[in-house]
Motif scaffolding. Structure first.
Motif, PDB file in Angstrom:
ATOM      1  N   LYS A  51      76.796 -76.052   1.082  1.00 43.66           N
ATOM      2  CA  LYS A  51      76.069 -75.398   2.178  1.00 43.66           C
ATOM      3  C   LYS A  51      75.260 -74.195   1.701  1.00 43.66           C
ATOM      4  O   LYS A  51      74.470 -73.642   2.463  1.00 43.66           O
ATOM      5  CB  LYS A  51      77.047 -74.925   3.258  1.00 43.66           C
ATOM      6  N   GLY A  52      75.510 -73.745   0.478  1.00 37.93           N
ATOM      7  CA  GLY A  52      74.805 -72.569  -0.032  1.00 37.93           C
ATOM      8  C   GLY A  52      75.438 -71.259   0.377  1.00 37.93           C
ATOM      9  O   GLY A  52      74.813 -70.205   0.259  1.00 37.93           O
ATOM     10  N   PHE A  53      76.681 -71.291   0.854  1.00 40.26           N
ATOM     11  CA  PHE A  53      77.387 -70.071   1.254  1.00 40.26           C
ATOM     12  C   PHE A  53      77.939 -69.322   0.047  1.00 40.26           C
ATOM     13  O   PHE A  53      78.027 -68.101   0.061  1.00 40.26           O
ATOM     14  CB  PHE A  53      78.548 -70.388   2.191  1.00 40.26           C
ATOM     15  N   ILE A  54      78.373 -70.064  -0.978  1.00 43.41           N
ATOM     16  CA  ILE A  54      78.958 -69.471  -2.173  1.00 43.41           C
ATOM     17  C   ILE A  54      78.398 -70.178  -3.400  1.00 43.41           C
ATOM     18  O   ILE A  54      77.814 -71.260  -3.299  1.00 43.41           O
ATOM     19  CB  ILE A  54      80.508 -69.554  -2.179  1.00 43.41           C
ATOM     20  N   ALA A  55      78.583 -69.549  -4.553  1.00 45.49           N
ATOM     21  CA  ALA A  55      78.187 -70.149  -5.831  1.00 45.49           C
ATOM     22  C   ALA A  55      79.426 -70.267  -6.704  1.00 45.49           C
ATOM     23  O   ALA A  55      80.364 -69.486  -6.581  1.00 45.49           O
ATOM     24  CB  ALA A  55      77.134 -69.291  -6.517  1.00 45.49           C
ATOM     25  N   CYS A  56      79.386 -71.242  -7.583  1.00 40.15           N
ATOM     26  CA  CYS A  56      80.484 -71.471  -8.511  1.00 40.15           C
ATOM     27  C   CYS A  56      79.943 -71.331  -9.926  1.00 40.15           C
ATOM     28  O   CYS A  56      78.972 -71.997 -10.293  1.00 40.15           O
ATOM     29  CB  CYS A  56      81.055 -72.869  -8.299  1.00 40.15           C
ATOM     30  N   ASP A  57      80.545 -70.445 -10.680  1.00 42.84           N
ATOM     31  CA  ASP A  57      80.165 -70.241 -12.078  1.00 42.84           C
ATOM     32  C   ASP A  57      81.340 -70.635 -12.957  1.00 42.84           C
ATOM     33  O   ASP A  57      82.470 -70.191 -12.717  1.00 42.84           O
ATOM     34  CB  ASP A  57      79.819 -68.768 -12.331  1.00 42.84           C
ATOM     35  N   SER A  58      81.073 -71.471 -13.954  1.00 46.40           N
ATOM     36  CA  SER A  58      82.129 -71.884 -14.880  1.00 46.40           C
ATOM     37  C   SER A  58      82.257 -70.867 -16.001  1.00 46.40           C
ATOM     38  O   SER A  58      81.256 -70.478 -16.607  1.00 46.40           O
ATOM     39  CB  SER A  58      81.816 -73.244 -15.481  1.00 46.40           C
ATOM     40  N   GLN A  59      83.489 -70.435 -16.225  1.00 44.20           N
ATOM     41  CA  GLN A  59      83.807 -69.530 -17.328  1.00 44.20           C
ATOM     42  C   GLN A  59      84.995 -70.127 -18.061  1.00 44.20           C
ATOM     43  O   GLN A  59      86.124 -70.049 -17.569  1.00 44.20           O
ATOM     44  CB  GLN A  59      84.126 -68.130 -16.819  1.00 44.20           C
ATOM     45  N   GLY A  60      84.708 -70.742 -19.198  1.00 43.33           N
ATOM     46  CA  GLY A  60      85.772 -71.429 -19.918  1.00 43.33           C
ATOM     47  C   GLY A  60      86.219 -72.621 -19.102  1.00 43.33           C
ATOM     48  O   GLY A  60      85.410 -73.434 -18.664  1.00 43.33           O
TER      49      GLY A  60
END
Length: 130
Positions: A51-60
């Motif tokens: 929905k574009g409410f949050i973002a997910c960033d991969s770290q390890g």
């Protein structure tokens, strides 16, 4: 703009308070309130990303989530929509009702007041005459 659901709003409030957070951190903080299993938290996070409410960033090997929605405009729209739909309040809401909020601080109340006045001046989302 699409409004967050009540559980999505709880996730956003936690992210606004301390972000970025992993799915596990979010789940551990919210599970007592929401009564969800970990898989439900993960699925909700996936939907919120879509929905574009949050973002997910991969770290390890961990995904960290952060809010993409700005806090004050999101809260103002949510509050104004609730007031319009439930109480049929068409004018600006009194910001004094937020004075003891744990979600917004004193410096944010002025921003909220301005946003609520702007939203009240716009055509209500659920106006019967629309």
């Amino acid at each position: 703009m699409q409004q967050p659901t009540a559980p999505e709003l709880e996730i956003l409030k936690l992210l606004w308070l301390k972000q970025p957070l992993t799915a596990r951190e979010l789940h551990d903080d919210l599970a007592p309130m929401l009564g969800w299993g970990y898989s439900s938290t993960r699925k909700t996070l996936e939907r919120m990303c879509a929905k574009g409410f949050i973002a997910c960033d991969s770290q390890g090997n961990k995904n960290r989530y952060r809010a993409l929605l700005d806090k004050m405009p999101t809260l103002a729209a949510y509050v104004q929509d609730f007031a319009n739909r439930v109480f049929e309040i068409k004018g600006p809401l009194p910001v004094a009702m937020f004075a003891n909020s744990k979600v917004i601080n004193a410096s944010e109340i002025a921003d909220l007041e301005k946003l609520l006045q702007q939203l009240a001046a716009a055509k209500p989302l659920h106006d019967k005459d629309a």
